[in-house]
Scaffold this motif. Structure first.
Motif, PDB file in Angstrom:
ATOM      1  N   ALA A 159       0.806  -1.220   0.000  1.00  0.00           N
ATOM      2  CA  ALA A 159       0.000   0.000   0.000  1.00  0.00           C
ATOM      3  C   ALA A 159       0.844   1.277   0.000  1.00  0.00           C
ATOM      4  CB  ALA A 159      -0.970  -0.025   1.174  1.00  0.00           C
ATOM      5  N   PRO A 160       1.820   1.440   0.909  1.00  0.00           N
ATOM      6  CA  PRO A 160       2.607   2.675   0.862  1.00  0.00           C
ATOM      7  C   PRO A 160       3.463   2.796  -0.389  1.00  0.00           C
ATOM      8  CG  PRO A 160       3.489   1.169   2.506  1.00  0.00           C
ATOM      9  CD  PRO A 160       2.174   0.603   2.068  1.00  0.00           C
ATOM     10  N   ALA A 161       3.999   1.668  -0.878  1.00  0.00           N
ATOM     11  CA  ALA A 161       4.804   1.730  -2.099  1.00  0.00           C
ATOM     12  C   ALA A 161       3.963   2.203  -3.276  1.00  0.00           C
ATOM     13  CB  ALA A 161       5.416   0.360  -2.391  1.00  0.00           C
ATOM     14  N   LEU A 162       2.779   1.635  -3.425  1.00  0.00           N
ATOM     15  CA  LEU A 162       1.909   2.026  -4.541  1.00  0.00           C
ATOM     16  C   LEU A 162       1.416   3.453  -4.377  1.00  0.00           C
ATOM     17  CD1 LEU A 162      -0.150  -1.276  -4.922  1.00  0.00           C
ATOM     18  CD2 LEU A 162       1.783  -0.500  -6.322  1.00  0.00           C
ATOM     19  N   ALA A 163       1.085   3.847  -3.156  1.00  0.00           N
ATOM     20  CA  ALA A 163       0.621   5.219  -2.924  1.00  0.00           C
ATOM     21  C   ALA A 163       1.695   6.235  -3.291  1.00  0.00           C
ATOM     22  CB  ALA A 163       0.218   5.383  -1.462  1.00  0.00           C
ATOM     23  N   ALA A 164       2.961   5.892  -3.032  1.00  0.00           N
ATOM     24  CA  ALA A 164       4.061   6.808  -3.320  1.00  0.00           C
ATOM     25  C   ALA A 164       4.448   6.831  -4.792  1.00  0.00           C
ATOM     26  CB  ALA A 164       5.277   6.422  -2.477  1.00  0.00           C
ATOM     27  N   GLY A 165       3.946   5.859  -5.567  1.00  0.00           N
ATOM     28  CA  GLY A 165       4.275   5.823  -6.990  1.00  0.00           C
ATOM     29  C   GLY A 165       5.385   4.866  -7.350  1.00  0.00           C
ATOM     30  N   CYS A 166       5.577   3.832  -6.536  1.00  0.00           N
ATOM     31  CA  CYS A 166       6.638   2.855  -6.787  1.00  0.00           C
ATOM     32  C   CYS A 166       6.059   1.570  -7.364  1.00  0.00           C
ATOM     33  CB  CYS A 166       7.372   2.522  -5.493  1.00  0.00           C
ATOM     34  SG  CYS A 166       8.212   3.933  -4.749  1.00  0.00           S
ATOM     35  N   ALA A 167       6.636   1.077  -8.436  1.00  0.00           N
ATOM     36  CA  ALA A 167       6.308  -0.255  -8.937  1.00  0.00           C
ATOM     37  C   ALA A 167       6.956  -1.286  -8.013  1.00  0.00           C
ATOM     38  CB  ALA A 167       6.796  -0.431 -10.366  1.00  0.00           C
ATOM     39  N   THR A 168       6.355  -2.475  -7.930  1.00  0.00           N
ATOM     40  CA  THR A 168       6.763  -3.412  -6.891  1.00  0.00           C
ATOM     41  C   THR A 168       6.984  -4.828  -7.416  1.00  0.00           C
ATOM     42  OG1 THR A 168       4.462  -3.913  -6.348  1.00  0.00           O
ATOM     43  CG2 THR A 168       5.499  -2.110  -5.131  1.00  0.00           C
ATOM     44  N   VAL A 169       7.835  -5.559  -6.674  1.00  0.00           N
ATOM     45  CA  VAL A 169       7.976  -7.004  -6.831  1.00  0.00           C
ATOM     46  C   VAL A 169       7.748  -7.607  -5.452  1.00  0.00           C
ATOM     47  CG1 VAL A 169       9.474  -8.925  -7.463  1.00  0.00           C
ATOM     48  CG2 VAL A 169       9.640  -6.743  -8.713  1.00  0.00           C
ATOM     49  N   LEU A 170       6.714  -8.413  -5.321  1.00  0.00           N
ATOM     50  CA  LEU A 170       6.355  -9.026  -4.039  1.00  0.00           C
ATOM     51  C   LEU A 170       6.851 -10.463  -4.012  1.00  0.00           C
ATOM     52  CD1 LEU A 170       4.770  -9.055  -1.327  1.00  0.00           C
ATOM     53  CD2 LEU A 170       2.734  -9.697  -2.666  1.00  0.00           C
ATOM     54  N   LYS A 171       7.642 -10.796  -2.957  1.00  0.00           N
ATOM     55  CA  LYS A 171       8.120 -12.170  -2.769  1.00  0.00           C
ATOM     56  C   LYS A 171       7.578 -12.680  -1.437  1.00  0.00           C
ATOM     57  CE  LYS A 171      10.807 -14.454  -0.867  1.00  0.00           C
ATOM     58  NZ  LYS A 171      10.492 -15.630   0.066  1.00  0.00           N
ATOM     59  N   PRO A 172       6.473 -13.450  -1.468  1.00  0.00           N
ATOM     60  CA  PRO A 172       5.920 -13.978  -0.219  1.00  0.00           C
ATOM     61  C   PRO A 172       6.681 -15.205   0.246  1.00  0.00           C
ATOM     62  CG  PRO A 172       4.628 -14.762  -2.062  1.00  0.00           C
ATOM     63  CD  PRO A 172       5.682 -13.853  -2.647  1.00  0.00           C
ATOM     64  N   ALA A 173       6.381 -15.650   1.464  1.00  0.00           N
ATOM     65  CA  ALA A 173       6.958 -16.892   1.965  1.00  0.00           C
ATOM     66  C   ALA A 173       6.465 -18.065   1.136  1.00  0.00           C
ATOM     67  CB  ALA A 173       6.575 -17.093   3.433  1.00  0.00           C
ATOM     68  N   LEU A 208      -5.702  -6.342  -6.620  1.00  0.00           N
ATOM     69  CA  LEU A 208      -5.170  -5.087  -7.159  1.00  0.00           C
ATOM     70  C   LEU A 208      -5.367  -5.010  -8.667  1.00  0.00           C
ATOM     71  CD1 LEU A 208      -1.962  -4.855  -4.971  1.00  0.00           C
ATOM     72  CD2 LEU A 208      -3.845  -3.211  -4.979  1.00  0.00           C
ATOM     73  N   ARG A 209      -5.214  -6.150  -9.351  1.00  0.00           N
ATOM     74  CA  ARG A 209      -5.475  -6.153 -10.794  1.00  0.00           C
ATOM     75  C   ARG A 209      -6.931  -5.823 -11.065  1.00  0.00           C
ATOM     76  NH1 ARG A 209      -7.798  -8.647 -14.607  1.00  0.00           N
ATOM     77  NH2 ARG A 209      -8.725 -10.153 -13.169  1.00  0.00           N
ATOM     78  N   ARG A 210      -7.848  -6.433 -10.307  1.00  0.00           N
ATOM     79  CA  ARG A 210      -9.269  -6.139 -10.488  1.00  0.00           C
ATOM     80  C   ARG A 210      -9.593  -4.691 -10.154  1.00  0.00           C
ATOM     81  NH1 ARG A 210     -12.845  -9.666  -7.056  1.00  0.00           N
ATOM     82  NH2 ARG A 210     -11.059 -10.607  -6.015  1.00  0.00           N
ATOM     83  N   ALA A 211      -8.847  -4.113  -9.220  1.00  0.00           N
ATOM     84  CA  ALA A 211      -9.076  -2.716  -8.851  1.00  0.00           C
ATOM     85  C   ALA A 211      -8.643  -1.758  -9.954  1.00  0.00           C
ATOM     86  CB  ALA A 211      -8.332  -2.394  -7.557  1.00  0.00           C
ATOM     87  N   GLY A 212      -7.798  -2.248 -10.877  1.00  0.00           N
ATOM     88  CA  GLY A 212      -7.380  -1.404 -11.994  1.00  0.00           C
ATOM     89  C   GLY A 212      -5.929  -0.988 -11.986  1.00  0.00           C
ATOM     90  N   VAL A 213      -5.120  -1.540 -11.076  1.00  0.00           N
ATOM     91  CA  VAL A 213      -3.697  -1.216 -11.078  1.00  0.00           C
ATOM     92  C   VAL A 213      -3.075  -1.738 -12.372  1.00  0.00           C
ATOM     93  CG1 VAL A 213      -1.490  -1.635  -9.929  1.00  0.00           C
ATOM     94  CG2 VAL A 213      -3.553  -1.224  -8.569  1.00  0.00           C
ATOM     95  N   PRO A 214      -2.328  -0.899 -13.103  1.00  0.00           N
ATOM     96  CA  PRO A 214      -1.817  -1.297 -14.426  1.00  0.00           C
ATOM     97  C   PRO A 214      -0.858  -2.482 -14.367  1.00  0.00           C
ATOM     98  CG  PRO A 214      -1.686   1.090 -14.124  1.00  0.00           C
ATOM     99  CD  PRO A 214      -2.022   0.504 -12.786  1.00  0.00           C
ATOM    100  N   ASP A 215      -0.764  -3.178 -15.486  1.00  0.00           N
ATOM    101  CA  ASP A 215       0.179  -4.289 -15.615  1.00  0.00           C
ATOM    102  C   ASP A 215       1.592  -3.819 -15.325  1.00  0.00           C
ATOM    103  OD1 ASP A 215      -1.920  -5.873 -16.343  1.00  0.00           O
ATOM    104  OD2 ASP A 215      -1.468  -5.869 -18.494  1.00  0.00           O
ATOM    105  N   GLY A 216       2.347  -4.672 -14.668  1.00  0.00           N
ATOM    106  CA  GLY A 216       3.748  -4.366 -14.385  1.00  0.00           C
ATOM    107  C   GLY A 216       3.982  -3.618 -13.097  1.00  0.00           C
ATOM    108  N   VAL A 217       2.947  -3.020 -12.530  1.00  0.00           N
ATOM    109  CA  VAL A 217       3.130  -2.233 -11.309  1.00  0.00           C
ATOM    110  C   VAL A 217       3.250  -3.140 -10.085  1.00  0.00           C
ATOM    111  CG1 VAL A 217       2.049  -0.515  -9.792  1.00  0.00           C
ATOM    112  CG2 VAL A 217       1.991  -0.214 -12.277  1.00  0.00           C
ATOM    113  N   VAL A 218       2.538  -4.261 -10.088  1.00  0.00           N
ATOM    114  CA  VAL A 218       2.632  -5.241  -8.996  1.00  0.00           C
ATOM    115  C   VAL A 218       2.992  -6.589  -9.608  1.00  0.00           C
ATOM    116  CG1 VAL A 218       1.447  -6.384  -7.095  1.00  0.00           C
ATOM    117  CG2 VAL A 218       0.914  -4.002  -7.630  1.00  0.00           C
ATOM    118  N   ASN A 219       4.106  -7.153  -9.194  1.00  0.00           N
ATOM    119  CA  ASN A 219       4.587  -8.424  -9.731  1.00  0.00           C
ATOM    120  C   ASN A 219       4.820  -9.395  -8.582  1.00  0.00           C
ATOM    121  OD1 ASN A 219       5.372  -7.493 -12.713  1.00  0.00           O
ATOM    122  ND2 ASN A 219       6.086  -5.908 -11.273  1.00  0.00           N
TER     123      ASN A 219
END
Length: 354
Positions: free
Chosen positions: A131-145, A159-170
């Motif tokens: 949430a803070p990364a996206l709010a600030a304008g940062c594209a992200t790579v998420l590595k869960p456990a 987030l994809r359904r909400a409309g966040v563009p491709d490539g912004v959350v990976n």
């Protein structure tokens, strides 16, 4: 078996960095109001699906229903909070000391952010970083456990359904994670690392950040005691101690991992704690009457069992529990007294994310 999930290769992880880097400029240029509205939409989706969200964590992580539902509500609030904060990125404007200039301080997105989350709070730790990364304008790579990829995948899909563009959350799921994470940190496009996990892994990641001077945020471990001193209200103390110890099955860096009780209160404290633990119902979170769920894996269950067995072998007294159940990664609510100070049980964090 709950599901099968693909293991990401190192090439997949580097491709995710490339996708985030390609999206970074346009996402940073997106109006703060628009970024905030997308996060608010994600919050609305999670609110509408909160029981489905909690049920996923029960099945994947082993949480009790109360713990899972509590986390689902907690996790989605990060999207709402940062939806509102996206339009409030501060700056500064002042007269120079010489009086002949105006100084403008502006804040810009730091860039591609690598977010690494643990299994104990698979939703809340992900939303607290995303949430803070996206709010600030940062594209992200998420590595869960590796133990909890489904919760992360669900959040990315929201987030994809909400409309966040491709490539912004990976989303990437390398196994083992170490080599792939090091390769991603070596990429100059990665400018931020946020990690929640063990102190040992945190040290390694900080060393990896040094070569490319990646800005790092670390939340590392915890093994705090709870002290019970003369004058304590034992009815209140025991009630809160059980909550502090058993929240999330004890798998929390904020948990009260051990208790030091003044000798004048010890006997009554143990009796009250024993009675409180007798009321704990152990079993699958799919039955909402259960108040203590499973550990995340058989390996975690066996780790706890080994710590308890070693403490008893060293002279500790087993007051209650002390047994693993044969029908899964369940371990009884357990009370020990007379544990040797400095023994492995007092020094080992019950939850230890890698």
């Amino acid at each position: 078996m709950l599901a099968r999930f693909a293991v990401a290769t190192e090439r997949d992880c580097l491709d995710a960095v490339d996708a985030a880097a390609a999206a970074q400029e346009s996402w940073a240029a997106t109006a703060p109001r628009e970024r905030g509205e997308l996060l608010r939409t994600a919050y609305d989706i999670l609110t509408a699906e909160v029981e489905e969200f909690a049920s996923l964590m029960v099945r994947e992580n082993g949480k009790s229903w109360a713990d899972a539902l509590g986390e689902a509500h907690y996790a989605k609030e990060f999207f709402r909070w940062f939806a509102e904060e996206a339009v409030r990125v501060p700056g500064d404007y002042r007269l120079s000391p010489a009086g002949d200039k105006r100084i403008v301080v502006d804040r810009q997105p730091i860039g591609v952010s690598l977010l690494i989350t643990p299994w104990n709070f698979p939703a809340a730790m992900a939303t607290r970083k995303l949430a803070p990364a996206l709010a600030a304008g940062c594209a992200t790579v998420l590595k869960p456990a590796a133990e909890t990829p489904l919760t992360a995948a669900y959040l990315v899909e929201v987030l994809r359904r909400a409309g966040v563009p491709d490539g912004v959350v990976n989303l990437v799921t390398p196994v083992p994670p170490g080599p792939a994470v090091r390769r991603m940190l070596d990429r100059p496009e990665v400018r931020k690392l946020s990690f929640t996990g063990s102190t040992e892994v945190g040290r390694e990641l900080l060393r990896g950040c040094a070569d490319t001077v990646v800005h790092a945020s670390m939340e590392l471990g915890g093994n705090a005691p709870l002290l019970v001193l003369p004058g304590a209200d034992l009815e209140l103390t025991v009630r809160e101690a059980v909550l502090a110890k058993l929240r999330n099955g004890g798998a929390a860096c904020t948990a009260a991992n051990r208790f030091y009780v003044h000798a004048s209160l010890h006997e009554e404290f143990v009796a009250r704690m024993d009675a409180a633990l007798a009321e704990v119902r152990v079993g699958p979170g799919t039955d909402r009457r259960h108040t203590l769920g499973a550990l995340v894996s058989l390996a975690e269950r066996d780790k706890v069992a080994a710590l308890v067995d070693a403490a008893v072998a060293q002279g500790a007294t087993l007051v209650r529990g002390g047994h693993a159940r044969p029908d899964g990664a369940f371990y009884e609510a357990t009370l020990l007294t007379g544990v040797t100070h400095g023994s492995p049980l007092t020094r080992t964090e019950i939850f230890s994310a890698r």
